[in-house]
Design an enzyme around this catalytic site. Structure first.
Site, PDB file in Angstrom:
ATOM      1  N   ARG A   1       0.203   3.585  -3.192  1.00  0.00           N
ATOM      2  CA  ARG A   1       0.143   5.224  -3.067  1.00  0.00           C
ATOM      3  C   ARG A   1       1.133   6.383  -2.358  1.00  0.00           C
ATOM      4  NH1 ARG A   1      -5.284   4.237   0.102  1.00  0.00           N
ATOM      5  NH2 ARG A   1      -5.412   1.444  -0.067  1.00  0.00           N
TER       6      ARG A   1
ATOM      7  N   GLU B   1     -12.112   0.608 -10.051  1.00  0.00           N
ATOM      8  CA  GLU B   1     -11.778  -0.116 -11.305  1.00  0.00           C
ATOM      9  C   GLU B   1     -12.686  -0.557 -12.845  1.00  0.00           C
ATOM     10  OE1 GLU B   1      -9.972  -1.852  -7.144  1.00  0.00           O
ATOM     11  OE2 GLU B   1     -12.475  -1.076  -8.031  1.00  0.00           O
TER      12      GLU B   1
ATOM     13  N   ASP C   1      -5.019 -10.370  -7.670  1.00  0.00           N
ATOM     14  CA  ASP C   1      -5.886  -9.110  -9.383  1.00  0.00           C
ATOM     15  C   ASP C   1      -5.017  -8.799  -9.748  1.00  0.00           C
ATOM     16  OD1 ASP C   1      -5.298  -7.672  -6.641  1.00  0.00           O
ATOM     17  OD2 ASP C   1      -7.154  -6.819  -7.062  1.00  0.00           O
TER      18      ASP C   1
ATOM     19  N   GLU D   1       0.533  -1.189  -0.076  1.00  0.00           N
ATOM     20  CA  GLU D   1      -0.246   0.008   0.220  1.00  0.00           C
ATOM     21  C   GLU D   1       1.008   1.209   0.139  1.00  0.00           C
ATOM     22  OE1 GLU D   1      -3.040  -0.107  -0.457  1.00  0.00           O
ATOM     23  OE2 GLU D   1      -3.978  -1.965  -0.118  1.00  0.00           O
TER      24      GLU D   1
END
Length: 673
Positions: free
Chosen positions: A308, A573, A437, A304
């Protein structure tokens, strides 16, 4: 006296008129006199000889002609004034345009020096129309050493004033609308009305830019202005109640901390640059310069914080050319490196960036496959910019190791990998949703980032897509929607995470870069499914997870939602894939679908005092049950992709020059120097 007498008549009587001529009036003496005084007397005698009726008719005609003359002269005068004013305006415009610094169509040509002036912030971008039918283009000859600010990212104060006026109009209109009350929290009603367009002036030509970038711009449109207004509304809440903290809690007007590093602010930096929000960007930059400190005793998640923080800083550096962001990126990059100090070189999930230590989660020694294989774009780019190979070497070793592992199923990978042994764990479970994913996404994007040279990455990606087709694709009833399910120990589950909706955009990106044409066909069918995950729900917002009906049942839709799955986190998404699909096909339906989604975000998640909130129940329009949290990716991804989707400019982040990381931060595609 005799003539009145009665005497006999004499000879016939004749009457005479005696006229005496003055010396100047006698013919032959003074001649004809054409003086003004004579003419006036003559005209007056003639006028007096006319009857009263004749004189009245003549006076009426003169009055009528006078009135007509006044009306005609007024009309001609206004027309002449309009022409004159237009000519003067044109002259003023021609004189003013060379002095303007205008908007920012956001494709970066060859980067400039890293310490370029960070004061040249953009306002709203001017964009260029797409060329349809689309012809696939290879990567441009982009020489990248250190980034420059995009020559199309410049200021437009007039447009920003128009946006501010739009906000004031919206506020006035909202007072007349009904509102939705959620357990004491007032949520704003429908924001679906498109805002008015604004007038945009022509930009000056860039001083130095490649010939291909010297193209006619496209004005910001109404839908993009609506996105800008939404961003500013969200930013207002963050600034008022959560400034410098990780995430806004808009209903309670407070904040929540995850890492204590201003996640929302950093995630939103490049969005502000792309949207042209100069004042907001400058204010955020000051916070980064003065208050962003990584030397603190705090555990952060490697994945993360990479996508980010590191990704956001690198992207902002490339867009702005401001070396401040590169220095901060190097700082956080170095502090994350202890995560790779494991027996297997598979990184730990958590790093203490102050102490320089790393560890797995308390409950396991595993890391998720998606997390360890979705940090490569950022660390590779950091190595390229700094010249320090350690960053790229660490993440490349992870990919090479995963490439050789057993336990895959036709290219599909399990969700977990052990940091000690370096082997997959929890074998037999395959999904394109959470925990796996972005592994598939980054296979393709690393291949594109590196100039399409790393064949192992491409092989793994192509094999995985074939595995998806073979094991995970099914069709629902009654609309026969193609969806991506999950496989658990040989048993198929019709469960699909909203996260899987990244896949249509990724497939389209691959097809655009020369991969199999059937990838685009699959993308078209899957994006329809992702749209239906919104359209078949009462609020028009997708839940976090859906289950598809494989058998027709009377009264049932394709999509079924379980109570535990009906929340919406403002995820990006589907909008991300809509952006790719519109950019590569030019089909307006993708913009229209995105606009529907945007309207529903405004209708059910917007908080009047500032910000947007996740909701717990997408099936209850009267009470969606707000969660009181605005995820940082709503500003970093969702609104950014919305703005790009509604643009008709193929150079607003040119996809032949940039690759988006999984947090929507654009990084440049490498080209040989």
């Amino acid at each position: 006296a005799a003539m009145y007498s009665g005497a006999a008549a004499g000879p016939p009587r004749r009457d005479f008129i005696s006229v005496t001529l003055g010396p100047e009036e006698a013919v032959g003496v003074g001649g004809y006199n054409n003086s003004k005084a004579w003419r006036r007397r003559s005209c007056w005698r003639k006028w007096k000889q006319l009857s009263r009726l004749q004189r009245s008719v003549i006076l009426f005609l003169f009055a009528f002609l006078a009135v007509c003359g006044v009306i005609s002269s007024t009309s001609v005068g206004e027309a002449w004034k309009s022409i004159t004013d237009k000519s003067l305006d044109d002259q003023r415009t021609e004189q003013a345009i060379p002095r303007l610094k205008l908007a920012n169509p956001v494709v970066l040509p060859a980067p400039q020096k890293a310490d370029a002036n960070h004061g040249d912030y953009p306002e709203l971008s001017l964009q260029k129309p797409p060329k349809l039918p689309h012809i696939r283009r290879g990567p441009s000859n982009l020489q990248i050493k250190a980034p420059q600010r995009d020559t199309r990212l410049k200021t437009r104060h007039d447009t920003m004033r128009a946006v501010e006026e739009l906000v004031e109009v919206d506020k006035a209109e909202k007072t007349e609308k009904s509102i939705i009350s959620w357990r004491g929290a007032v949520i704003e009603p429908d924001q679906s009305t498109e805002p008015p367009s604004n007038r945009i002036m022509e930009p000056e030509k860039p001083s130095s830019v490649e010939a291909e970038d010297q193209k006619e711009p496209v004005p910001i449109n109404k839908r993009q202005l609506a996105v800008i207004e939404a961003f500013r509304h969200a930013w207002k809440g963050y600034k008022d109640f959560a400034w410098g903290h990780d995430e806004l809690k808009p209903l309670s007007k407070s904040y929540s901390e995850w890492f204590g590093l201003g996640l929302t602010l950093i995630d939103a930096l490049d969005t502000m640059w792309i949207l042209g929000l100069k004042e907001e960007f400058e204010e955020a930059r000051k916070w980064v310069a003065n208050d962003l400190v990584f030397d603190k005793n705090v555990d952060v998640n490697l994945f993360e914080s990479t996508i980010r923080i590191l990704g956001g800083l690198l992207s902002t550096y490339h867009l702005s050319g401001d070396s401040l962001f590169l220095e901060k990126a190097k700082d956080i990059g170095n502090r994350l490196m202890p995560a790779f100090k494991t027996p297997s070189k598979i990184p730990y999930s958590d790093v203490n960036i102050g102490r320089g230590t790393a560890h797995p989660p308390r409950w396991t020694s595993d890391s998720t496959v998606a997390e360890v294989t979705s940090i490569q774009l950022e660390f590779r780019e950091l190595s390229r910019l700094t010249g320090d190979e350690k960053f790229q070497k660490a993440v490349d070793e992870v990919m090479k190791h995963v490439h050789t592992l057993s336990g895959k199923n036709d290219g599909l990978v399990p969700m977990f990998i052990n940091t000690n042994s370096g082997q997959f764990t929890h074998l037999g479970v395959y999904t394109l949703g959470a925990r796996a994913d972005s592994y598939y996404e980054y296979l393709l994007k690393q291949w594109i980032q590196g100039g399409k040279k790393e064949n192992e990455l491409l092989e793994d990606y192509m094999r995985a897509i074939e595995g998806v087709k073979k094991h995970l694709l099914q069709r629902s009833e009654p609309k026969k929607l193609t969806f991506v399910g999950e496989l658990a120990h040989g048993h198929f589950s019709a469960k699909m995470d909203h996260l899987v909706c990244f896949l249509p955009g990724t497939l389209a990106l691959g097809a655009h870069n020369g991969l199999a044409a059937d990838h685009m066909k699959l993308a078209e069918t899957l994006i329809e499914t992702c749209y239906q995950m919104y359209a078949q729900v009462e609020t028009g917002l997708s839940p976090e997870i859906v289950h598809f009906n494989l058998h027709a049942q009377k009264g049932h839709k394709d999509v079924e939602i379980k109570p535990a799955d009906r929340h919406n986190l403002l995820r990006p998404e589907t909008v991300e894939s809509l952006f790719y699909m519109y950019r590569f096909t030019g089909d307006k339906k993708y913009q229209d679908w995105g606009w529907e989604i945007f309207q529903n975000f405004n209708r059910y998640t917007r908080v009047p005092t500032g910000g947007y909130t996740s909701i717990n129940n997408v099936q209850n329009p009267s009470n969606p049950e707000p969660r009181d949290k605005m995820e940082s990716f709503f500003l970093g991804e969702t609104l950014k992709y919305m703005f790009l989707l509604f643009s008709d400019d193929v150079d607003l982040i040119n996809l032949d020059k940039y690759i988006f990381n999984t947090e929507a931060h654009p990084l440049p595609i490498w080209v040989p120097a």
